[in-house]
Design a protein around this motif. Structure first.
Motif, PDB file in Angstrom:
ATOM      1  N   VAL A  92      14.216 -26.301  44.621  1.00  0.00           N
ATOM      2  CA  VAL A  92      13.873 -27.686  44.951  1.00  0.00           C
ATOM      3  C   VAL A  92      13.287 -27.789  46.357  1.00  0.00           C
ATOM      4  O   VAL A  92      12.236 -28.418  46.567  1.00  0.00           O
ATOM      5  N   LEU A  93      13.958 -27.183  47.340  1.00  0.00           N
ATOM      6  CA  LEU A  93      13.536 -27.314  48.738  1.00  0.00           C
ATOM      7  C   LEU A  93      12.215 -26.599  49.023  1.00  0.00           C
ATOM      8  O   LEU A  93      11.485 -26.987  49.933  1.00  0.00           O
ATOM      9  N   SER A  94      11.910 -25.560  48.254  1.00  0.00           N
ATOM     10  CA  SER A  94      10.628 -24.856  48.447  1.00  0.00           C
ATOM     11  C   SER A  94       9.507 -25.524  47.664  1.00  0.00           C
ATOM     12  O   SER A  94       8.349 -25.118  47.766  1.00  0.00           O
ATOM     13  N   ASN A  95       9.862 -26.535  46.862  1.00  0.00           N
ATOM     14  CA  ASN A  95       8.898 -27.255  46.020  1.00  0.00           C
ATOM     15  C   ASN A  95       8.349 -26.374  44.896  1.00  0.00           C
ATOM     16  O   ASN A  95       7.359 -26.707  44.268  1.00  0.00           O
ATOM     17  N   SER A  96       9.010 -25.227  44.645  1.00  0.00           N
ATOM     18  CA  SER A  96       8.596 -24.370  43.531  1.00  0.00           C
ATOM     19  C   SER A  96       8.927 -25.050  42.209  1.00  0.00           C
ATOM     20  O   SER A  96       8.173 -24.968  41.237  1.00  0.00           O
ATOM     21  N   ILE A  97      10.095 -25.698  42.160  1.00  0.00           N
ATOM     22  CA  ILE A  97      10.484 -26.529  41.018  1.00  0.00           C
ATOM     23  C   ILE A  97      11.056 -27.815  41.619  1.00  0.00           C
ATOM     24  O   ILE A  97      12.271 -27.942  41.796  1.00  0.00           O
ATOM     25  N   PRO A  98      10.220 -28.775  41.957  1.00  0.00           N
ATOM     26  CA  PRO A  98      10.677 -29.968  42.679  1.00  0.00           C
ATOM     27  C   PRO A  98      11.638 -30.862  41.905  1.00  0.00           C
ATOM     28  O   PRO A  98      12.470 -31.543  42.495  1.00  0.00           O
ATOM     29  N   ASP A  99      11.532 -30.866  40.590  1.00  0.00           N
ATOM     30  CA  ASP A  99      12.392 -31.708  39.769  1.00  0.00           C
ATOM     31  C   ASP A  99      13.758 -31.037  39.615  1.00  0.00           C
ATOM     32  O   ASP A  99      13.852 -29.890  39.156  1.00  0.00           O
ATOM     33  N   PHE A 100      14.849 -31.739  39.951  1.00  0.00           N
ATOM     34  CA  PHE A 100      16.164 -31.124  39.956  1.00  0.00           C
ATOM     35  C   PHE A 100      16.605 -30.720  38.544  1.00  0.00           C
ATOM     36  O   PHE A 100      17.264 -29.684  38.368  1.00  0.00           O
ATOM     37  N   THR A 101      16.266 -31.521  37.540  1.00  0.00           N
ATOM     38  CA  THR A 101      16.636 -31.164  36.167  1.00  0.00           C
ATOM     39  C   THR A 101      16.053 -29.809  35.798  1.00  0.00           C
ATOM     40  O   THR A 101      16.751 -28.937  35.260  1.00  0.00           O
ATOM     41  N   THR A 112      23.613 -17.636  33.697  1.00  0.00           N
ATOM     42  CA  THR A 112      24.154 -17.331  32.370  1.00  0.00           C
ATOM     43  C   THR A 112      23.382 -16.197  31.705  1.00  0.00           C
ATOM     44  O   THR A 112      23.679 -15.840  30.564  1.00  0.00           O
ATOM     45  N   THR A 113      22.414 -15.636  32.405  1.00  0.00           N
ATOM     46  CA  THR A 113      21.565 -14.522  31.937  1.00  0.00           C
ATOM     47  C   THR A 113      20.844 -14.873  30.637  1.00  0.00           C
ATOM     48  O   THR A 113      20.627 -14.021  29.794  1.00  0.00           O
ATOM     49  N   THR A 114      20.477 -16.152  30.483  1.00  0.00           N
ATOM     50  CA  THR A 114      19.775 -16.570  29.275  1.00  0.00           C
ATOM     51  C   THR A 114      18.307 -16.171  29.327  1.00  0.00           C
ATOM     52  O   THR A 114      17.770 -15.608  28.376  1.00  0.00           O
ATOM     53  N   GLY A 115      17.645 -16.479  30.428  1.00  0.00           N
ATOM     54  CA  GLY A 115      16.237 -16.101  30.554  1.00  0.00           C
ATOM     55  C   GLY A 115      15.272 -17.144  30.036  1.00  0.00           C
ATOM     56  O   GLY A 115      14.059 -16.911  30.007  1.00  0.00           O
ATOM     57  N   ALA A 116      15.772 -18.300  29.605  1.00  0.00           N
ATOM     58  CA  ALA A 116      14.888 -19.400  29.213  1.00  0.00           C
ATOM     59  C   ALA A 116      14.294 -20.002  30.485  1.00  0.00           C
ATOM     60  O   ALA A 116      15.002 -20.217  31.452  1.00  0.00           O
ATOM     61  N   SER A 117      12.996 -20.270  30.473  1.00  0.00           N
ATOM     62  CA  SER A 117      12.333 -20.721  31.698  1.00  0.00           C
ATOM     63  C   SER A 117      11.481 -21.952  31.458  1.00  0.00           C
ATOM     64  O   SER A 117      11.042 -22.220  30.338  1.00  0.00           O
ATOM     65  N   ILE A 118      11.251 -22.699  32.545  1.00  0.00           N
ATOM     66  CA  ILE A 118      10.343 -23.849  32.476  1.00  0.00           C
ATOM     67  C   ILE A 118       9.070 -23.570  33.284  1.00  0.00           C
ATOM     68  O   ILE A 118       8.178 -24.410  33.349  1.00  0.00           O
ATOM     69  N   LEU A 119       8.978 -22.399  33.915  1.00  0.00           N
ATOM     70  CA  LEU A 119       7.836 -22.070  34.774  1.00  0.00           C
ATOM     71  C   LEU A 119       6.612 -21.713  33.931  1.00  0.00           C
ATOM     72  O   LEU A 119       6.671 -20.820  33.083  1.00  0.00           O
ATOM     73  N   ASN A 120       5.502 -22.402  34.188  1.00  0.00           N
ATOM     74  CA  ASN A 120       4.265 -22.128  33.458  1.00  0.00           C
ATOM     75  C   ASN A 120       3.423 -21.047  34.128  1.00  0.00           C
ATOM     76  O   ASN A 120       2.634 -20.377  33.466  1.00  0.00           O
ATOM     77  N   ASP A 121       3.565 -20.896  35.436  1.00  0.00           N
ATOM     78  CA  ASP A 121       2.816 -19.863  36.158  1.00  0.00           C
ATOM     79  C   ASP A 121       3.767 -19.140  37.109  1.00  0.00           C
ATOM     80  O   ASP A 121       3.879 -19.478  38.286  1.00  0.00           O
ATOM     81  N   ILE A 122       4.454 -18.160  36.583  1.00  0.00           N
ATOM     82  CA  ILE A 122       5.473 -17.438  37.354  1.00  0.00           C
ATOM     83  C   ILE A 122       4.857 -16.738  38.559  1.00  0.00           C
ATOM     84  O   ILE A 122       5.435 -16.716  39.649  1.00  0.00           O
ATOM     85  N   GLU A 123       3.667 -16.193  38.384  1.00  0.00           N
ATOM     86  CA  GLU A 123       3.052 -15.381  39.437  1.00  0.00           C
ATOM     87  C   GLU A 123       2.605 -16.203  40.641  1.00  0.00           C
ATOM     88  O   GLU A 123       2.284 -15.637  41.692  1.00  0.00           O
ATOM     89  N   SER A 124       2.580 -17.531  40.512  1.00  0.00           N
ATOM     90  CA  SER A 124       2.206 -18.383  41.650  1.00  0.00           C
ATOM     91  C   SER A 124       3.417 -18.755  42.504  1.00  0.00           C
ATOM     92  O   SER A 124       3.274 -19.326  43.581  1.00  0.00           O
ATOM     93  N   VAL A 125       4.611 -18.440  42.020  1.00  0.00           N
ATOM     94  CA  VAL A 125       5.838 -18.771  42.743  1.00  0.00           C
ATOM     95  C   VAL A 125       6.022 -17.789  43.901  1.00  0.00           C
ATOM     96  O   VAL A 125       5.769 -16.593  43.744  1.00  0.00           O
TER      97      VAL A 125
END
Length: 485
Positions: A92-101, A112-125
């Motif tokens: 949140v603080l880095s604005n990489s994923i600004p939305d807390f949800t 939880t080692t699930t690995g489900a992600s909401i990131l559309n462009d991982i390489e830009s993080v």
């Protein structure tokens, strides 16, 4: 019922301080790559450490009491929630994923080692944030609680209740009489295998950064990658075979790994769960290989590698992707959905139902036919040649029944959010099983970004439920838990 507030706060405070320390490990990465996430990581670490200190400081004058079993269940569940809330701060603080949800979802998926992600462009993080993302899985892999068990004696707190709450039901044999020694040995194996894998991946062609990140998430059976295409980014047989081997090891009971390192192979190959786990993986991999080889234009080695990779990845609930298995054949999509419900071995970092529970379920079901013919006979379920207590069988049956019920309720709730059936079923199965990729619109080439916010909170709860094997969390929701003795 009176809770031991002082001890609970002390343990939660210690967990947050440890969490802050792990966050601080990301600072050198951020400094080296010169990215903008440095301040966000440092601030997150400081906030987490201060809250951890406050939890311990403001309860220091409360009376000391022994850590009871109920306290242990609260510590485990609250520990995972606290870790996820504060673990979301760097995103949140880095604005990489600004939305807390979204940040909380990504963090819970990590711990939880699930690995489900909401990131559309991982390489830009930023690199420091991605390293923190991988670390959340590595921390959660063996369980931050088990790590706490190893150091709690120094705080004057016994840890048996935590270990019981961490892995209720069927648990691995203790390696040592004292649970603290067990936790330390497990962590030594965990760290050692992580280092060995990172070295092999580096010599296989990965950068040191990518090698470390992938080794962290492989041994955790988490599956977070630093690349948008996951393991498919590395079209290297060596790298993919290394990942296969270490995914399989991570999905094996660490108790058996310990025996193997001690050259006690007799104990390893007489373990019925390991035998079933190995043979099942091989048989399914062969079936998938033949189907892929016939239905696609891939060569035999490529078909075998992709098939084995995806089978091991799903069974061990790692979730790395080397190919889009939903595009191979409808039959294989169904097969891989079934694999979401299998899980690795008890005592491993894998999620899911666990192989041993399936073995107990099938054995008990077939023995029930014999019991019908011989109602007076005592016919126990035997695992590795030893009769197991009927209470364990009842626990397994209850677990699987509740697991199915939670899945049904989860799918119904997601469907009310205008999510199609395939996606709802895939999302619930993969989060409850801590796998990662599912089917439908949350398949191997998609992610969870488009799931509505209420759905992400529901799925986050299912991740926690699956990681703590249902009973630990559901017990807190039971009126029996809060009744006075």
């Amino acid at each position: 019922m009176r809770l031991n507030v002082k001890v609970i706060s002390k343990v939660l405070g210690t967990l947050l301080q440890m969490n802050a320390g792990f966050m601080a490990l990301c600072l050198p990465v951020s400094i080296y790559y010169g990215e903008h996430d440095l301040i966000a990581i440092a601030l997150s670490s400081a906030i987490t450490a201060l809250v951890g200190f406050a939890l311990k400081f403001f309860t220091r004058k409360l009376p000391d009491k022994e850590l009871k079993k109920r306290d242990g269940y609260i510590v485990v569940t609250a520990g995972w929630i606290f870790m996820s809330v504060f673990g979301a701060l760097p995103f949140v603080l880095s604005n990489s994923i600004p939305d807390f949800t979204n940040a909380f979802f990504e963090t819970m998926s990590g711990y939880t080692t699930t690995g489900a992600s909401i990131l559309n462009d991982i390489e830009s993080v930023p690199k420091g944030i991605l390293f923190w993302r991988s670390l959340t899985q590595w921390i959660g892999g063996m369980g931050i609680i088990v790590l706490a068990v190893a150091i709690l004696p120094f705080l004057g707190i016994g840890g048996m209740q935590l270990f019981v709450a961490e892995a209720p039901g069927i648990t691995p044999d203790k390696l040592q009489p004292r649970i603290q020694d067990t936790a330390k040995r497990l962590w030594l194996i965990y760290v050692g295998l992580t280092i060995v894998e990172a070295i092999l991946l580096y010599f296989g062609g990965m950068t040191i950064y990518d090698a470390v990140n992938h080794s962290l998430t492989t041994m955790a059976t988490g599956g977070f990658s630093t690349k948008n295409a996951s393991a498919a980014h590395y079209d290297s047989p060596f790298i993919q075979y290394v990942l296969i081997v270490f995914m399989f090891l991570a999905g094996t009971s660490f108790t058996l790994t310990y025996y193997a390192l001690k050259r006690n192979f007799k104990k390893v190959f007489k373990n019925e769960e390991f035998i079933v786990y190995s043979i099942f993986t091989i048989i399914i991999a062969i079936i998938v290989t033949i189907t892929v080889f016939i239905s696609t234009d891939s060569g035999l080695e490529k078909s075998f590698r992709d098939s084995l990779f995806q089978v091991v990845s799903i069974i061990t609930t790692t979730g790395f992707v080397s190919a889009d298995y939903t595009a191979w054949a409808p039959f294989l999509t169904t097969l891989f959905f079934i694999l979401l419900l299998v899980g690795g071995s008890a005592g491993s970092t894998a999620g899911g139902v666990k192989v041993i529970r399936h073995v107990v379920l099938f054995k008990n079901s077939f023995l029930e036919l014999k019991r019908q013919l011989h109602p007076s006979a005592v016919i126990p379920v035997r695992i590795s040649g030893k009769a197991i207590d009927q209470g364990v069988v009842s626990n397994v049956l209850a677990f699987i029944m509740i697991y199915i019920l939670v899945m049904i309720v989860g799918v119904i709730l997601l469907s009310t959010m205008n999510i199609d059936f395939d996606t709802a079923f895939g999302a619930v199965a993969t989060t409850l099983g801590n796998v990662g990729p599912g089917i439908g619109n949350v398949g191997p080439l998609d992610n969870f970004y488009n799931i509505p916010a209420p759905g992400k909170w529901l799925l986050s709860f299912l991740m926690l439920l699956g990681r703590l094997e249902l009973f630990t969390v559901l017990m807190l929701l039971s009126p029996y838990f809060w009744k006075k003795n």
